[in-house]
Scaffold this motif. Structure first.
Motif, PDB file in Angstrom:
ATOM      1  N   HIS A 247       4.494  -4.923   5.432  1.00 53.44           N
ATOM      2  CA  HIS A 247       5.668  -4.064   5.632  1.00 53.44           C
ATOM      3  C   HIS A 247       5.351  -2.589   5.409  1.00 53.44           C
ATOM      4  O   HIS A 247       5.973  -1.726   6.028  1.00 53.44           O
ATOM      5  N   ILE A 248       4.392  -2.292   4.544  1.00 54.62           N
ATOM      6  CA  ILE A 248       4.086  -0.894   4.234  1.00 54.62           C
ATOM      7  C   ILE A 248       2.829  -0.396   4.937  1.00 54.62           C
ATOM      8  O   ILE A 248       2.203   0.572   4.480  1.00 54.62           O
ATOM      9  N   ASP A 249       2.468  -1.006   6.069  1.00 52.22           N
ATOM     10  CA  ASP A 249       1.329  -0.495   6.836  1.00 52.22           C
ATOM     11  C   ASP A 249       1.542   0.955   7.240  1.00 52.22           C
ATOM     12  O   ASP A 249       0.581   1.717   7.375  1.00 52.22           O
ATOM     13  N   SER A 250       2.792   1.364   7.465  1.00 49.45           N
ATOM     14  CA  SER A 250       3.056   2.758   7.850  1.00 49.45           C
ATOM     15  C   SER A 250       2.720   3.724   6.721  1.00 49.45           C
ATOM     16  O   SER A 250       2.465   4.906   6.964  1.00 49.45           O
ATOM     17  N   GLU A 251       2.727   3.243   5.480  1.00 51.00           N
ATOM     18  CA  GLU A 251       2.355   4.101   4.349  1.00 51.00           C
ATOM     19  C   GLU A 251       0.842   4.187   4.180  1.00 51.00           C
ATOM     20  O   GLU A 251       0.321   5.222   3.757  1.00 51.00           O
ATOM     21  N   GLY A 252       0.148   3.109   4.480  1.00 51.38           N
ATOM     22  CA  GLY A 252      -1.302   3.128   4.454  1.00 51.38           C
ATOM     23  C   GLY A 252      -1.867   3.620   3.141  1.00 51.38           C
ATOM     24  O   GLY A 252      -1.458   3.191   2.057  1.00 51.38           O
ATOM     25  N   GLU A 253      -2.788   4.566   3.231  1.00 47.92           N
ATOM     26  CA  GLU A 253      -3.468   5.094   2.054  1.00 47.92           C
ATOM     27  C   GLU A 253      -2.546   5.907   1.158  1.00 47.92           C
ATOM     28  O   GLU A 253      -2.914   6.267   0.033  1.00 47.92           O
ATOM     29  N   ASN A 254      -1.331   6.190   1.619  1.00 49.81           N
ATOM     30  CA  ASN A 254      -0.386   6.981   0.839  1.00 49.81           C
ATOM     31  C   ASN A 254       0.584   6.137   0.014  1.00 49.81           C
ATOM     32  O   ASN A 254       1.490   6.684  -0.616  1.00 49.81           O
ATOM     33  N   THR A 255       0.416   4.830   0.020  1.00 47.24           N
ATOM     34  CA  THR A 255       1.315   3.981  -0.754  1.00 47.24           C
ATOM     35  C   THR A 255       0.955   4.042  -2.238  1.00 47.24           C
ATOM     36  O   THR A 255       0.032   4.743  -2.654  1.00 47.24           O
ATOM     37  N   ASP A 256       1.687   3.290  -3.061  1.00 43.64           N
ATOM     38  CA  ASP A 256       1.430   3.256  -4.492  1.00 43.64           C
ATOM     39  C   ASP A 256       1.751   1.870  -5.025  1.00 43.64           C
ATOM     40  O   ASP A 256       2.080   0.957  -4.266  1.00 43.64           O
ATOM     41  N   PHE A 257       1.660   1.708  -6.337  1.00 43.27           N
ATOM     42  CA  PHE A 257       1.885   0.401  -6.957  1.00 43.27           C
ATOM     43  C   PHE A 257       3.286  -0.126  -6.651  1.00 43.27           C
ATOM     44  O   PHE A 257       3.464  -1.322  -6.386  1.00 43.27           O
ATOM     45  N   ILE A 258       4.280   0.751  -6.685  1.00 42.76           N
ATOM     46  CA  ILE A 258       5.653   0.307  -6.435  1.00 42.76           C
ATOM     47  C   ILE A 258       5.796  -0.214  -5.010  1.00 42.76           C
ATOM     48  O   ILE A 258       6.442  -1.226  -4.759  1.00 42.76           O
ATOM     49  N   GLY A 259       5.165   0.471  -4.068  1.00 45.13           N
ATOM     50  CA  GLY A 259       5.224   0.022  -2.683  1.00 45.13           C
ATOM     51  C   GLY A 259       4.595  -1.344  -2.503  1.00 45.13           C
ATOM     52  O   GLY A 259       5.148  -2.228  -1.840  1.00 45.13           O
ATOM     53  N   VAL A 260       3.424  -1.533  -3.107  1.00 44.73           N
ATOM     54  CA  VAL A 260       2.719  -2.810  -2.999  1.00 44.73           C
ATOM     55  C   VAL A 260       3.508  -3.922  -3.693  1.00 44.73           C
ATOM     56  O   VAL A 260       3.640  -5.035  -3.169  1.00 44.73           O
ATOM     57  N   ALA A 261       4.063  -3.626  -4.876  1.00 40.56           N
ATOM     58  CA  ALA A 261       4.828  -4.624  -5.609  1.00 40.56           C
ATOM     59  C   ALA A 261       6.085  -5.029  -4.843  1.00 40.56           C
ATOM     60  O   ALA A 261       6.457  -6.206  -4.803  1.00 40.56           O
ATOM     61  N   GLY A 262       6.745  -4.061  -4.223  1.00 43.20           N
ATOM     62  CA  GLY A 262       7.956  -4.371  -3.473  1.00 43.20           C
ATOM     63  C   GLY A 262       7.686  -5.148  -2.203  1.00 43.20           C
ATOM     64  O   GLY A 262       8.432  -6.064  -1.843  1.00 43.20           O
ATOM     65  N   ALA A 263       6.593  -4.808  -1.524  1.00 41.84           N
ATOM     66  CA  ALA A 263       6.269  -5.466  -0.257  1.00 41.84           C
ATOM     67  C   ALA A 263       5.533  -6.785  -0.458  1.00 41.84           C
ATOM     68  O   ALA A 263       5.424  -7.584   0.469  1.00 41.84           O
ATOM     69  N   LEU A 264       4.994  -6.993  -1.650  1.00 44.22           N
ATOM     70  CA  LEU A 264       4.199  -8.188  -1.957  1.00 44.22           C
ATOM     71  C   LEU A 264       2.958  -8.288  -1.063  1.00 44.22           C
ATOM     72  O   LEU A 264       2.489  -9.378  -0.742  1.00 44.22           O
ATOM     73  N   CYS A 265       2.455  -7.140  -0.649  1.00 43.48           N
ATOM     74  CA  CYS A 265       1.226  -7.083   0.138  1.00 43.48           C
ATOM     75  C   CYS A 265       0.725  -5.644   0.119  1.00 43.48           C
ATOM     76  O   CYS A 265       1.466  -4.727  -0.233  1.00 43.48           O
ATOM     77  N   SER A 266      -0.528  -5.476   0.499  1.00 44.28           N
ATOM     78  CA  SER A 266      -1.119  -4.143   0.561  1.00 44.28           C
ATOM     79  C   SER A 266      -1.395  -3.759   2.004  1.00 44.28           C
ATOM     80  O   SER A 266      -1.697  -4.614   2.833  1.00 44.28           O
ATOM     81  N   PRO A 267      -1.291  -2.460   2.331  1.00 44.15           N
ATOM     82  CA  PRO A 267      -1.604  -2.029   3.695  1.00 44.15           C
ATOM     83  C   PRO A 267      -3.047  -2.349   4.047  1.00 44.15           C
ATOM     84  O   PRO A 267      -3.936  -2.285   3.194  1.00 44.15           O
ATOM     85  N   ASN A 268      -3.254  -2.695   5.289  1.00 46.68           N
ATOM     86  CA  ASN A 268      -4.588  -2.961   5.805  1.00 46.68           C
ATOM     87  C   ASN A 268      -4.987  -1.767   6.666  1.00 46.68           C
ATOM     88  O   ASN A 268      -4.223  -1.333   7.538  1.00 46.68           O
ATOM     89  N   ALA A 269      -6.176  -1.212   6.435  1.00 43.15           N
ATOM     90  CA  ALA A 269      -6.582   0.006   7.134  1.00 43.15           C
ATOM     91  C   ALA A 269      -6.568  -0.178   8.646  1.00 43.15           C
ATOM     92  O   ALA A 269      -6.190   0.738   9.397  1.00 43.15           O
TER      93      ALA A 269
END
Length: 325
Positions: A247-269
């Motif tokens: 869900h937070i692929d649009s944030e990419g390298e600019n995301t943070d812990f809260i973004g990852v915790a909320g989305a339950l996944c990390s952006p993929n480059a």
């Protein structure tokens, strides 16, 4: 066409959105005020400049970050952040769009349920040509509305207001895994104007945080031949796609812990790069009235009608992507 049944899953899963709404609300919690952190911190580009400068309407100032091309901008694109997020989380995506020659603006404001009140205020200000870009840059006449998650709903509402005001320079919408709230379908129908203005979306795999692609019903109700693409899944288990896009692929390298915790996944480059390629290409096309054929399908139901970039993602086994339909 390969693996056609998994491609129908997003629309089927979208019907479960109502049942999981409460779960998603618990995940993200109460909406804190949007971060006042400056999106322009650490920004660097040889072709664009990032400036933090508020939009003032009726004596009230709304914090905003602007991405300004060095030359004359071909259009203005709203690139709005998601619920409980801020403009700093979309720095890379905003930069990618600005480097295609568009002026980009993002408001650091609360996006709960798409903030319909603020959407009306900003829509009216844009229709009245009362928004003043920084650095003496002229306000472009062509507008594209866009945003991520709840910011996608906000963008649709801004576009709806522009359409209601009869603003002729509204060119369409580009959304990043939008999450729909009340009025989203009506807003997209107003922006689309019977298909005369493109509405395009880049979606992630179905998940609790995007309410299992609850925007798909509104997108497919537009009756357009192509409304976007859902990025790849890395596997299918028991008939359900998983992995791959986030869900937070649009944030990419600019995301943070809260973004990852909320989305339950990390952006993929790789996924972030794909999203920014589609977003910036579509935005440039809308602003300039062109069509980069490689990034569209003539008919979303027929892979053979898709351009090379879309077809490279959808006409394979795994990883699997699909046009939204």
């Amino acid at each position: 066409m390969k693996n056609s049944s998994p491609r129908r899953l997003p629309r089927l899963l979208a019907t479960a959105a109502g049942a999981v709404g409460a779960i998603a609300a618990l995940l993200v919690g109460s909406p804190p005020p949007a971060s006042a952190a400056v999106a322009c911190s650490g920004y660097s580009s040889s072709t664009t400049t990032c400036v933090s400068s508020p939009i003032t309407v009726g004596g009230t100032s709304y914090a905003a970050d602007w991405y300004l091309p060095n030359g004359t901008a071909t259009g203005l694109m709203l690139v709005e952040h998601g619920f409980s997020r801020s403009c700093k989380h979309l720095r890379g995506t905003s930069k990618a769009i600005a480097q295609k020659g568009l002026m980009v603006v993002c408001l650091n404001e609360d996006m709960t349920a798409g903030n319909p009140g603020l959407a009306t205020i900003i829509g009216n200000a844009l229709a009245d040509r009362a928004v003043v870009p920084p650095n003496g840059k002229p306000l472009p006449t062509a507008y594209i509305v866009g945003g991520h998650s709840a910011g996608g709903h906000f963008a649709a509402l801004v576009g709806q207001r522009l359409a209601q005001r009869g603003y002729a320079g509204l060119k369409g919408a580009v959304l990043f895994d939008p999450v729909a709230a009340d009025g989203f379908t009506a807003a997209l129908l107003a922006v689309s104007a019977g298909g005369s203005r493109p509405v395009l979306s880049i979606a992630a795999r179905p998940s609790v945080i995007n309410l299992f692609n609850n925007s798909f019903g509104a997108l497919t109700s537009l009756g357009a031949d192509f409304v976007g693409i859902q990025l790849v899944w890395s596997k299918i288990s028991l008939g359900t796609p998983s992995g791959g896009s986030c869900h937070i692929d649009s944030e990419g390298e600019n995301t943070d812990f809260i973004g990852v915790a909320g989305a339950l996944c990390s952006p993929n480059a790789t996924q972030t790069a794909r999203l920014r390629d589609f977003a910036s290409t579509w935005a440039k096309d809308l602003a300039t009235g062109t069509r980069t054929a490689s990034h569209y399908c003539t008919d979303a139901d027929v892979v053979a009608t898709c351009g090379s970039v879309v077809r490279d993602l959808v006409d394979r086994s795994l990883p699997l992507a699909a046009p939204i339909r």
